[in-house]
Design a protein around this motif. Structure first.
Motif, PDB file in Angstrom:
ATOM      1  N   GLU A  29       4.477   6.529  -1.607  1.00 16.26           N
ATOM      2  CA  GLU A  29       5.147   7.221  -0.400  1.00 16.26           C
ATOM      3  C   GLU A  29       6.609   6.785  -0.295  1.00 16.26           C
ATOM      4  O   GLU A  29       7.061   5.578  -0.902  1.00 16.26           O
ATOM      5  N   LEU A  87      10.074   5.991   1.982  1.00 21.60           N
ATOM      6  CA  LEU A  87      10.637   5.546   3.260  1.00 21.60           C
ATOM      7  C   LEU A  87      12.189   5.206   2.918  1.00 21.60           C
ATOM      8  O   LEU A  87      12.569   4.514   2.093  1.00 21.60           O
ATOM      9  N   ARG A 136       0.729   4.136  -3.120  1.00 24.41           N
ATOM     10  CA  ARG A 136       0.684   5.471  -2.868  1.00 24.41           C
ATOM     11  C   ARG A 136       1.916   6.344  -3.038  1.00 24.41           C
ATOM     12  O   ARG A 136       1.559   7.483  -3.214  1.00 24.41           O
ATOM     13  N   GLN A 172       0.993  -1.291  -0.052  1.00 26.03           N
ATOM     14  CA  GLN A 172      -0.061  -0.042  -0.008  1.00 26.03           C
ATOM     15  C   GLN A 172       0.850   1.186   0.061  1.00 26.03           C
ATOM     16  O   GLN A 172       0.493   2.193  -0.745  1.00 26.03           O
ATOM     17  N   TRP A 173       1.824   1.303   0.786  1.00 25.92           N
ATOM     18  CA  TRP A 173       2.881   2.415   0.865  1.00 25.92           C
ATOM     19  C   TRP A 173       3.580   2.683  -0.462  1.00 25.92           C
ATOM     20  O   TRP A 173       3.591   3.875  -1.134  1.00 25.92           O
TER      21      TRP A 173
END
Length: 147
Positions: free
Chosen positions: A119, A121, A117, A113-114
């Motif tokens: 995102e 890290l 999207r 999911q990260w």
């Protein structure tokens, strides 16, 4: 002191993934303590035949794409080399020893999911992506599950 480690030759080791078969690495000898050091690239662990990139690909194929153990073997540069399914399970057990890898499944769903999207890290110069997933999990995985 800055030149206390001197070159001690080059060696080769297996580090199979989709872009490597064998890699070269350097050895160093410390003039102060007389210990020998091995300088491996970040994607290759000592005493292993498959890179962390290949292990990450197995995690994605098995737990995100729901492949069988036999089908979750990563694509390798050498098409005649295929890790055994018990080797794939051992890689995953090194991260999660819970029944049916329940903690690892939930973690990989969150990672999927990260990444979907967009995102970001990062840890130092390492950015979370599918090829770097195994590296990240070895660093950040909950301690009780890594015993």
């Amino acid at each position: 002191m800055s030149d206390s480690v001197i070159g001690h030759g080059r060696r080769r080791k297996q580090a199979h993934d989709d872009s490597h078969d064998w890699i070269k690495y350097r050895r160093g000898l410390c003039n102060l303590c007389e210990l020998t050091f091995t300088f491996l690239p970040a994607f290759s662990l000592p005493y292993t035949h498959y890179s962390l990139v290949a292990r990450s690909e197995t995690l994605r194929r098995r737990f995100v794409e729901h492949y069988s153990w036999e089908s979750s073997a990563p694509p390798l540069k050498d098409p005649n080399r295929v890790p055994d399914p018990c080797t794939l399970r051992r890689w995953c057990r090194s991260l999660d020893s819970s029944p049916a890898f329940s903690s690892l499944r939930r973690t990989l769903e969150a990672v999927e999911q990260w990444l979907a999207r967009g995102e970001r890290l990062t840890h130092g110069s390492l950015r979370l992506s599918w090829p770097t997933l195994f590296c990240f999990l070895r660093v950040f995985w909950p301690w009780p599950l890594r015993l």
